[in-house]
Enzyme design. Structure first.
Site, PDB file in Angstrom:
ATOM      1  N   ASP A  40      38.819  14.038  -3.858  1.00 33.59           N
ATOM      2  CA  ASP A  40      39.629  14.905  -2.999  1.00 33.59           C
ATOM      3  C   ASP A  40      38.718  15.852  -2.214  1.00 33.59           C
ATOM      4  O   ASP A  40      37.947  16.609  -2.816  1.00 33.59           O
ATOM      5  CB  ASP A  40      40.608  15.703  -3.868  1.00 33.59           C
ATOM      6  CG  ASP A  40      41.753  16.289  -3.053  1.00 33.59           C
ATOM      7  OD1 ASP A  40      41.654  16.327  -1.813  1.00 33.59           O
ATOM      8  OD2 ASP A  40      42.753  16.704  -3.663  1.00 33.59           O
ATOM      9  N   ASP A  41      38.806  15.796  -0.903  1.00 32.03           N
ATOM     10  CA  ASP A  41      38.059  16.712  -0.017  1.00 32.03           C
ATOM     11  C   ASP A  41      36.538  16.566  -0.127  1.00 32.03           C
ATOM     12  O   ASP A  41      35.798  17.496   0.208  1.00 32.03           O
ATOM     13  CB  ASP A  41      38.434  18.190  -0.276  1.00 32.03           C
ATOM     14  CG  ASP A  41      39.876  18.515   0.117  1.00 32.03           C
ATOM     15  OD1 ASP A  41      40.620  17.593   0.514  1.00 32.03           O
ATOM     16  OD2 ASP A  41      40.254  19.701   0.023  1.00 32.03           O
ATOM     17  N   CYS A  80      45.588  15.510   2.610  1.00 30.70           N
ATOM     18  CA  CYS A  80      45.895  14.795   1.355  1.00 30.70           C
ATOM     19  C   CYS A  80      47.083  13.821   1.376  1.00 30.70           C
ATOM     20  O   CYS A  80      46.918  12.639   1.106  1.00 30.70           O
ATOM     21  CB  CYS A  80      46.168  15.808   0.260  1.00 30.70           C
ATOM     22  SG  CYS A  80      44.783  16.893  -0.069  1.00 30.70           S
ATOM     23  N   ARG A  84      46.967   9.541   1.281  1.00 35.31           N
ATOM     24  CA  ARG A  84      47.388   8.770   0.106  1.00 35.31           C
ATOM     25  C   ARG A  84      48.544   7.817   0.451  1.00 35.31           C
ATOM     26  O   ARG A  84      48.634   6.708  -0.094  1.00 35.31           O
ATOM     27  CB  ARG A  84      47.814   9.724  -1.016  1.00 35.31           C
ATOM     28  CG  ARG A  84      46.630  10.422  -1.639  1.00 35.31           C
ATOM     29  CD  ARG A  84      46.926  11.837  -2.090  1.00 35.31           C
ATOM     30  NE  ARG A  84      45.697  12.633  -1.977  1.00 35.31           N
ATOM     31  CZ  ARG A  84      44.806  12.757  -2.953  1.00 35.31           C
ATOM     32  NH1 ARG A  84      45.027  12.223  -4.131  1.00 35.31           N
ATOM     33  NH2 ARG A  84      43.704  13.451  -2.760  1.00 35.31           N
ATOM     34  N   LYS A 133      45.652  13.094  -9.232  1.00 32.40           N
ATOM     35  CA  LYS A 133      46.547  13.810  -8.309  1.00 32.40           C
ATOM     36  C   LYS A 133      47.387  12.818  -7.502  1.00 32.40           C
ATOM     37  O   LYS A 133      46.849  11.960  -6.800  1.00 32.40           O
ATOM     38  CB  LYS A 133      45.703  14.667  -7.370  1.00 32.40           C
ATOM     39  CG  LYS A 133      46.446  15.172  -6.142  1.00 32.40           C
ATOM     40  CD  LYS A 133      45.628  16.176  -5.382  1.00 32.40           C
ATOM     41  CE  LYS A 133      45.941  16.128  -3.894  1.00 32.40           C
ATOM     42  NZ  LYS A 133      45.166  17.116  -3.138  1.00 32.40           N
ATOM     43  N   HIS A 135      50.617  13.498  -5.278  1.00 29.73           N
ATOM     44  CA  HIS A 135      50.869  14.121  -3.975  1.00 29.73           C
ATOM     45  C   HIS A 135      51.691  13.287  -2.987  1.00 29.73           C
ATOM     46  O   HIS A 135      51.517  13.379  -1.766  1.00 29.73           O
ATOM     47  CB  HIS A 135      49.547  14.587  -3.312  1.00 29.73           C
ATOM     48  CG  HIS A 135      49.726  15.901  -2.604  1.00 29.73           C
ATOM     49  ND1 HIS A 135      48.694  16.592  -2.024  1.00 29.73           N
ATOM     50  CD2 HIS A 135      50.848  16.639  -2.397  1.00 29.73           C
ATOM     51  CE1 HIS A 135      49.156  17.701  -1.480  1.00 29.73           C
ATOM     52  NE2 HIS A 135      50.466  17.752  -1.695  1.00 29.73           N
ATOM     53  N   SER A 158      48.450  19.233  -5.092  1.00 35.38           N
ATOM     54  CA  SER A 158      47.116  19.830  -5.101  1.00 35.38           C
ATOM     55  C   SER A 158      46.998  20.940  -6.143  1.00 35.38           C
ATOM     56  O   SER A 158      47.972  21.614  -6.473  1.00 35.38           O
ATOM     57  CB  SER A 158      46.771  20.390  -3.723  1.00 35.38           C
ATOM     58  OG  SER A 158      46.656  19.335  -2.800  1.00 35.38           O
ATOM     59  N   HIS A 219      38.671  19.407  -4.775  1.00 33.98           N
ATOM     60  CA  HIS A 219      39.567  20.297  -4.033  1.00 33.98           C
ATOM     61  C   HIS A 219      39.492  21.673  -4.693  1.00 33.98           C
ATOM     62  O   HIS A 219      39.385  21.764  -5.911  1.00 33.98           O
ATOM     63  CB  HIS A 219      40.987  19.710  -4.132  1.00 33.98           C
ATOM     64  CG  HIS A 219      41.997  20.322  -3.213  1.00 33.98           C
ATOM     65  ND1 HIS A 219      42.476  21.600  -3.371  1.00 33.98           N
ATOM     66  CD2 HIS A 219      42.633  19.806  -2.131  1.00 33.98           C
ATOM     67  CE1 HIS A 219      43.373  21.849  -2.417  1.00 33.98           C
ATOM     68  NE2 HIS A 219      43.485  20.779  -1.652  1.00 33.98           N
ATOM     69  N   ASP A 271      39.723  11.211   0.124  1.00 35.53           N
ATOM     70  CA  ASP A 271      40.986  11.227   0.881  1.00 35.53           C
ATOM     71  C   ASP A 271      40.853  11.801   2.279  1.00 35.53           C
ATOM     72  O   ASP A 271      41.584  11.444   3.187  1.00 35.53           O
ATOM     73  CB  ASP A 271      42.082  11.984   0.105  1.00 35.53           C
ATOM     74  CG  ASP A 271      41.816  13.485  -0.020  1.00 35.53           C
ATOM     75  OD1 ASP A 271      40.631  13.892   0.014  1.00 35.53           O
ATOM     76  OD2 ASP A 271      42.783  14.248  -0.161  1.00 35.53           O
ATOM     77  N   ASN A 272      39.904  12.739   2.431  1.00 37.27           N
ATOM     78  CA  ASN A 272      39.687  13.369   3.751  1.00 37.27           C
ATOM     79  C   ASN A 272      38.346  14.077   3.700  1.00 37.27           C
ATOM     80  O   ASN A 272      37.713  14.169   2.640  1.00 37.27           O
ATOM     81  CB  ASN A 272      40.828  14.326   4.117  1.00 37.27           C
ATOM     82  CG  ASN A 272      41.150  15.348   3.054  1.00 37.27           C
ATOM     83  OD1 ASN A 272      42.177  15.266   2.386  1.00 37.27           O
ATOM     84  ND2 ASN A 272      40.267  16.307   2.847  1.00 37.27           N
ATOM     85  N   LYS A 292      37.825  18.515   7.207  1.00 37.07           N
ATOM     86  CA  LYS A 292      39.231  18.368   6.816  1.00 37.07           C
ATOM     87  C   LYS A 292      40.181  19.036   7.816  1.00 37.07           C
ATOM     88  O   LYS A 292      39.895  20.127   8.314  1.00 37.07           O
ATOM     89  CB  LYS A 292      39.422  19.020   5.447  1.00 37.07           C
ATOM     90  CG  LYS A 292      40.857  19.051   4.943  1.00 37.07           C
ATOM     91  CD  LYS A 292      40.944  19.632   3.545  1.00 37.07           C
ATOM     92  CE  LYS A 292      42.395  19.699   3.070  1.00 37.07           C
ATOM     93  NZ  LYS A 292      42.522  20.097   1.662  1.00 37.07           N
TER      94      LYS A 292
HETATM   95 MG    MG Z   1      42.253  16.185   0.217  1.00 36.87          MG
END
Ligand code: MG
Length: 445
Positions: A40-41, A80, A84, A133, A135, A158, A219, A271-272, A292
């Site tokens: 994540d991130d 996010c 996904r 996660k 989301h 998140s 994240h 994811d990003n 992001k």
């Molecule tokens: Mg993310």
């Protein structure tokens, strides 16, 4: 030996041979296991194999050395939830309405009409688990176990979504549809996700399985197990990345110990892009512009490594562009399935890129910010429609932009005026793409 006994022995040998044959066939045709690890991130510049010198990622570096590393792998979204949605449906999020980040107060989520990767693989007899996660909606009807996953363990959105003033509850940790811990002890989440993943792999060692492991880290707020605190040269952020890397190593070791390495495709991506405004608590995008929340390269181009010993050549680097929506059709094809009709994926089967036997069917990609189509990549070119964004509380107006990513990876030189035909072609393709979507659902919030 009398003739009766000889005949009996003969039958036994024939039977044994027949069984051996069946077994060989079953092994040969057993579809591969898939392990999809989604950070994540995590930024494009945060791993050793992508040039980072402050964060030690020996396991991911080894995974790249033993497999394939993409230099141009995209997420379909810089945030996010839509990222996904695209990953798990193989379709641009605009089609499912999952275009915006969901919150604990959201009453929406992924619809039953969507076909998830887990559902498509279940059709082919896979055991499926989501650990991490989610989301895509936290209410019961939207949770992973309603959308193709046999098991779920993790947080539903998140890890910063526990703002009491907004009315958020303390962060829940869930198993299936039950809250088992609240607030979740975030320090041990990465370790517990890893243990849960290895338990699932071990229990399903004798049948095809799909493990989706979307880490809560890196994240914000950042958390690590005590063993990782203060270990990296890049503060708490580096520590958190290093624990995710440790987790990858533990999973690869488990596969080896279980004898599953050669029948398991493992893929790691994010994811990003990095959350740059979090400064030292966010990652870096390396040479890429921005991070992001924007559709500049730093927001959507991700680290991506794939390992499948015996199938993917070790130490390969590909500059072929691909996107997270491609994993759906790729995995489904490798599992021997197909998805057609109105839920057919936008993504392409990129297994020929994995195996070095061919290219992606095209090099066309579309990038949305929420429900607004902002950019389009076609081959080396990336075109942006004029758009406004808020940077440091100031509204910034971007003009029409065109970059040649092969010559200008950092998107510094706008060629829209110099190459008006190319700009017009890409702009036209965006309009065509939007027309082709037909009616799209209302954005879920
Ligand atoms: Mg993310």
């Amino acid at each position: 030996m009398d003739s009766m006994a000889t005949r009996f022995l003969g039958i036994l040998i024939a039977l044994a041979a027949a069984f051996a044959d069946v077994e060989a066939t079953a092994t040969e045709h057993r579809p591969p296991n898939f392990i999809l690890i989604y950070a994540d991130d995590l930024g494009y510049g945060d791993l050793g194999c992508y040039g980072n010198t402050e964060i030690a990622t020996p396991n991911l570096d080894r995974m790249a050395a033993e497999g394939l590393r993409f230099t141009s792998f995209y997420s379909c979204s810089p945030v996010c939830t839509p990222s996904r949605a695209g990953l798990l449906t193989g379709r641009y999020p605009i089609r499912s309405g999952l275009t915006h980040v969901l919150f604990p107060y959201s009453k929406t989520g992924i619809e039953d009409s969507e076909i998830t990767l887990a559902e498509a693989l279940k059709e082919k007899g896979y055991a499926t688990a989501c650990v991490g996660k989610w989301h895509l909606g936290h209410l019961p009807e939207f949770l992973p176990t309603q959308h193709g996953f046999d098991q779920y363990y993790g947080i539903p959105y998140s890890n910063d979504m526990h703002v009491a003033e907004r009315g958020d509850p303390p962060l829940p940790l869930m198993r299936g549809t039950e809250i088992i811990e609240q607030p979740a002890d975030q320090d041990t989440l990465t370790r517990r996700y890893t243990e849960e993943s290895i338990r699932f792999i071990t229990e399903n060692r004798d049948r095809p399985f799909f493990l989706y492991l979307p880490h809560t880290m890196v994240h914000v707020p950042l958390h690590v197990s005590p063993e990782f605190a203060g270990k990296s040269k890049r503060g708490l952020y580096g520590d958190a990345v290093e624990e995710v890397d440790w987790s990858v190593g533990r999973i690869l070791t488990a596969l080896r110990e279980l004898g599953l390495e050669e029948n398991t495709l493992v893929i790691f991506t994010s994811d990003n892009g990095p959350w740059l405004i979090k400064k030292e608590h966010g990652g870096v995008a390396g040479p890429l512009r921005n991070g992001k929340g924007t559709v500049f390269e730093g927001g959507v181009r991700e680290p991506c490594v794939v390992r499948w010993p015996g199938k993917i050549k070790a130490g390969t680097v590909t500059h072929e562009a691909a996107m997270n929506v491609d994993l759906f059709p790729t995995f489904v094809a490798l599992a021997g399935g197909t998805v057609t009709g109105d839920r057919a994926p936008d993504g392409k089967d990129i297994s020929p890129v994995f195996f070095g036997t061919g290219k992606r069917a095209d090099q066309e990609f579309f990038f949305y910010h929420g429900s607004e189509l902002r950019a389009h990549r076609s081959g080396p070119w990336k075109y942006y429609r004029p758009f406004k964004e808020t940077v440091k509380e100031k509204e910034l107006e971007h003009p029409e932009m065109l970059f040649n990513l092969e010559a200008d990876l950092s998107e510094t030189t706008n060629l829209a005026d110099k190459q008006p035909e190319i700009a017009a072609r890409l702009a036209g393709e965006m309009t065509e793409f939007e027309k082709g979507l037909g009616a799209v659902p209302e954005s879920k919030r």
